[in-house]
Scaffold this motif. Structure first.
Motif, PDB file in Angstrom:
ATOM      1  N   TYR A  13      57.158 -29.517 -66.629  1.00  0.00           N
ATOM      2  CA  TYR A  13      57.004 -28.297 -67.427  1.00  0.00           C
ATOM      3  C   TYR A  13      56.991 -28.670 -68.912  1.00  0.00           C
ATOM      4  O   TYR A  13      57.523 -29.718 -69.294  1.00  0.00           O
ATOM      5  CB  TYR A  13      58.163 -27.335 -67.156  1.00  0.00           C
ATOM      6  CG  TYR A  13      58.171 -26.793 -65.746  1.00  0.00           C
ATOM      7  CD1 TYR A  13      57.540 -25.597 -65.438  1.00  0.00           C
ATOM      8  CD2 TYR A  13      58.803 -27.500 -64.727  1.00  0.00           C
ATOM      9  CE1 TYR A  13      57.537 -25.109 -64.136  1.00  0.00           C
ATOM     10  CE2 TYR A  13      58.805 -27.021 -63.425  1.00  0.00           C
ATOM     11  CZ  TYR A  13      58.171 -25.825 -63.138  1.00  0.00           C
ATOM     12  OH  TYR A  13      58.167 -25.350 -61.850  1.00  0.00           O
ATOM     13  N   PHE A  14      56.422 -27.772 -69.703  1.00  0.00           N
ATOM     14  CA  PHE A  14      56.332 -28.021 -71.146  1.00  0.00           C
ATOM     15  C   PHE A  14      56.886 -26.818 -71.907  1.00  0.00           C
ATOM     16  O   PHE A  14      56.595 -25.662 -71.564  1.00  0.00           O
ATOM     17  CB  PHE A  14      54.876 -28.262 -71.567  1.00  0.00           C
ATOM     18  CG  PHE A  14      54.242 -29.381 -70.798  1.00  0.00           C
ATOM     19  CD1 PHE A  14      54.469 -30.708 -71.169  1.00  0.00           C
ATOM     20  CD2 PHE A  14      53.458 -29.133 -69.688  1.00  0.00           C
ATOM     21  CE1 PHE A  14      53.908 -31.749 -70.441  1.00  0.00           C
ATOM     22  CE2 PHE A  14      52.902 -30.163 -68.949  1.00  0.00           C
ATOM     23  CZ  PHE A  14      53.127 -31.482 -69.326  1.00  0.00           C
ATOM     24  N   MET A  15      57.668 -27.139 -72.940  1.00  0.00           N
ATOM     25  CA  MET A  15      58.204 -26.074 -73.798  1.00  0.00           C
ATOM     26  C   MET A  15      58.039 -26.459 -75.268  1.00  0.00           C
ATOM     27  O   MET A  15      57.906 -27.643 -75.599  1.00  0.00           O
ATOM     28  CB  MET A  15      59.695 -25.836 -73.493  1.00  0.00           C
ATOM     29  CG  MET A  15      59.964 -25.390 -72.075  1.00  0.00           C
ATOM     30  SD  MET A  15      61.722 -25.131 -71.756  1.00  0.00           S
ATOM     31  CE  MET A  15      61.929 -23.424 -72.252  1.00  0.00           C
ATOM     32  N   SER A  68      58.923 -30.180 -76.735  1.00  0.00           N
ATOM     33  CA  SER A  68      58.447 -30.750 -78.005  1.00  0.00           C
ATOM     34  C   SER A  68      58.970 -29.927 -79.170  1.00  0.00           C
ATOM     35  O   SER A  68      58.878 -28.697 -79.162  1.00  0.00           O
ATOM     36  CB  SER A  68      56.916 -30.729 -78.057  1.00  0.00           C
ATOM     37  OG  SER A  68      56.395 -31.467 -76.985  1.00  0.00           O
ATOM     38  N   LEU A  69      59.506 -30.611 -80.159  1.00  0.00           N
ATOM     39  CA  LEU A  69      59.932 -29.936 -81.386  1.00  0.00           C
ATOM     40  C   LEU A  69      58.819 -29.985 -82.414  1.00  0.00           C
ATOM     41  O   LEU A  69      58.022 -30.931 -82.417  1.00  0.00           O
ATOM     42  CB  LEU A  69      61.175 -30.628 -81.957  1.00  0.00           C
ATOM     43  CG  LEU A  69      62.435 -30.513 -81.098  1.00  0.00           C
ATOM     44  CD1 LEU A  69      63.502 -31.482 -81.613  1.00  0.00           C
ATOM     45  CD2 LEU A  69      62.969 -29.087 -81.086  1.00  0.00           C
ATOM     46  N   ILE A  88      51.586 -31.508 -79.433  1.00  0.00           N
ATOM     47  CA  ILE A  88      51.106 -31.199 -78.081  1.00  0.00           C
ATOM     48  C   ILE A  88      49.623 -30.846 -78.147  1.00  0.00           C
ATOM     49  O   ILE A  88      49.184 -30.160 -79.084  1.00  0.00           O
ATOM     50  CB  ILE A  88      51.956 -30.036 -77.485  1.00  0.00           C
ATOM     51  CG1 ILE A  88      51.665 -29.795 -76.013  1.00  0.00           C
ATOM     52  CG2 ILE A  88      51.839 -28.765 -78.287  1.00  0.00           C
ATOM     53  CD1 ILE A  88      52.733 -28.939 -75.307  1.00  0.00           C
ATOM     54  N   ASP A  89      48.868 -31.327 -77.183  1.00  0.00           N
ATOM     55  CA  ASP A  89      47.429 -31.010 -77.150  1.00  0.00           C
ATOM     56  C   ASP A  89      47.213 -29.640 -76.505  1.00  0.00           C
ATOM     57  O   ASP A  89      48.001 -29.199 -75.655  1.00  0.00           O
ATOM     58  CB  ASP A  89      46.668 -32.073 -76.356  1.00  0.00           C
ATOM     59  CG  ASP A  89      46.495 -33.362 -77.158  1.00  0.00           C
ATOM     60  OD1 ASP A  89      46.765 -33.339 -78.376  1.00  0.00           O
ATOM     61  OD2 ASP A  89      46.101 -34.379 -76.565  1.00  0.00           O
ATOM     62  N   ILE A 134      61.791 -33.919 -77.540  1.00  0.00           N
ATOM     63  CA  ILE A 134      60.943 -34.896 -78.240  1.00  0.00           C
ATOM     64  C   ILE A 134      60.702 -34.493 -79.685  1.00  0.00           C
ATOM     65  O   ILE A 134      60.266 -33.369 -79.955  1.00  0.00           O
ATOM     66  CB  ILE A 134      59.553 -34.990 -77.560  1.00  0.00           C
ATOM     67  CG1 ILE A 134      59.716 -35.234 -76.060  1.00  0.00           C
ATOM     68  CG2 ILE A 134      58.706 -36.091 -78.193  1.00  0.00           C
ATOM     69  CD1 ILE A 134      58.440 -35.007 -75.280  1.00  0.00           C
ATOM     70  N   GLY A 135      60.963 -35.426 -80.613  1.00  0.00           N
ATOM     71  CA  GLY A 135      60.440 -35.225 -81.952  1.00  0.00           C
ATOM     72  C   GLY A 135      61.441 -35.194 -83.074  1.00  0.00           C
ATOM     73  O   GLY A 135      62.366 -36.005 -83.124  1.00  0.00           O
TER      74      GLY A 135
END
Ligand code: CP
Length: 303
Positions: free
Chosen positions: A254-256, A218-219, A267-268, A166-167
């Motif tokens: 998952y989040f990276m 997320s970038l 990202i929050d 994303i981004g």
């Protein structure tokens, strides 16, 4: 597996420098170094006869410290170099600076620079192993390799997972390396973001996530490279593309993020600090992965 015969790469300026077999070898060696990093004595003598120059011409926290730690754990001698405290401020060229380092018997170079192509340029000119620690908007191969290793260490692979990137793909060297890596090993991915900061020549074939686990990668919004008109505002970006705290999180998500994070934009905090976030796992795995690539390229001196 015979590492000496099968690992033929003598530089890491791009993911293109590694075959799928070499990536597999790199990960086998990374596992061994990760085990060593769990011991009370985390130091090994593997590169005690090598001198490595860390040329960081652009700001860095994670990559610079991670490489330095990896080199120290391998017992290499190191010299750290930044352009702000060197004769480059007096007009000396990058090549002249590097040749002077070579004359002082440097065995390997790790380089970060704001210009795309710097690592490849130095590799051609110096004749010693060069590792790209991020060059402009081009590539950041060790980041992509450590990200994938982080996923594999969690049991997340191309059979059971899909990555949503994303981004700011347009300015992201992490994206530059990751897309090459995911295409090479066949990891399912999708690109999401404002159309103004995508790469127009890259194809995107969205597929259903289906029963697969989803990794939201997320970038960073690259304020230093972003032409102001490309996104209307941080608030609007956050609203449409940010990972927000109202997202329902479960064990299949998952989040990276490669860091540094712009909290509240990409990202929050509630998500970045959630147990399903792999952001600090990425940083941890980075040291082992960098030990492995330094070790494998270091063997070229004797071979
Ligand atoms: N991920 C990354 O390259 O971070 P740094 O800019 O802090 O090295």
């Amino acid at each position: 597996m015979n590492i000496d015969n099968q690992f033929k790469a003598n530089k890491l300026t791009s993911i293109d420098d590694l075959s799928a077999v070499e990536i597999e070898i790199l990960y086998e060696v990374t596992i061994e170094f990760w085990k060593i990093l769990q011991r009370p004595n985390r130091k090994v003598p593997s590169l005690k006869d090598l001198t490595i120059a860390n040329l960081f011409f652009e700001d860095s926290t994670r990559t610079r410290i991670s490489f330095e730690l990896a080199e120290k754990r391998l017992s290499a001698d190191i010299v750290n170099f930044t352009s702000s405290s060197s004769s480059m401020k007096k007009g000396e060229t990058l090549l002249d600076t590097s040749k002077n380092l070579l004359a002082m018997k440097i065995d390997m170079v790790v380089v970060r620079d704001r210009h795309s192509g710097t690592a490849s340029f130095l590799s051609k000119k110096l004749g010693i192993p060069v590792i790209n620690a991020g060059d402009g908007t081009n590539e950041h191969p060790t980041q992509s390799l450590l990200d994938l290793f982080t996923l594999w260490a969690k049991g997340l692979n191309s059979d059971n997972s899909k990555i949503i990137l994303i981004g700011d793909v347009l300015h992201s060297r992490v994206a530059g390396s990751s897309i090459k890596l995911w295409n090479k090993i066949g990891f399912d991915y999708e690109l999401i973001g404002p159309k103004t900061i995508q790469r127009k020549t890259w194809t995107n074939n969205p597929t259903e996530v289906g029963s697969k686990k989803t990794i939201y990668y997320s970038l960073r919004i690259q304020k230093e490279r972003l032409n102001k008109e490309l996104i209307p505002s941080n608030e609007e970006y956050h609203k449409f593309f940010g990972i927000t705290s109202d997202m329902t999180v479960d064990n299949n998500i998952y989040f990276m993020h490669p860091g540094p994070i712009n909290r509240g934009i990409e990202i929050d905090s509630l998500i970045a600090d959630n147990p399903q976030s792999l952001i600090l796992n990425q940083v941890e795995m980075g040291v082992a992965l960098r030990m492995a690539i330094l070790y494998l390229l270091g063997q070229k001196k004797w071979g």
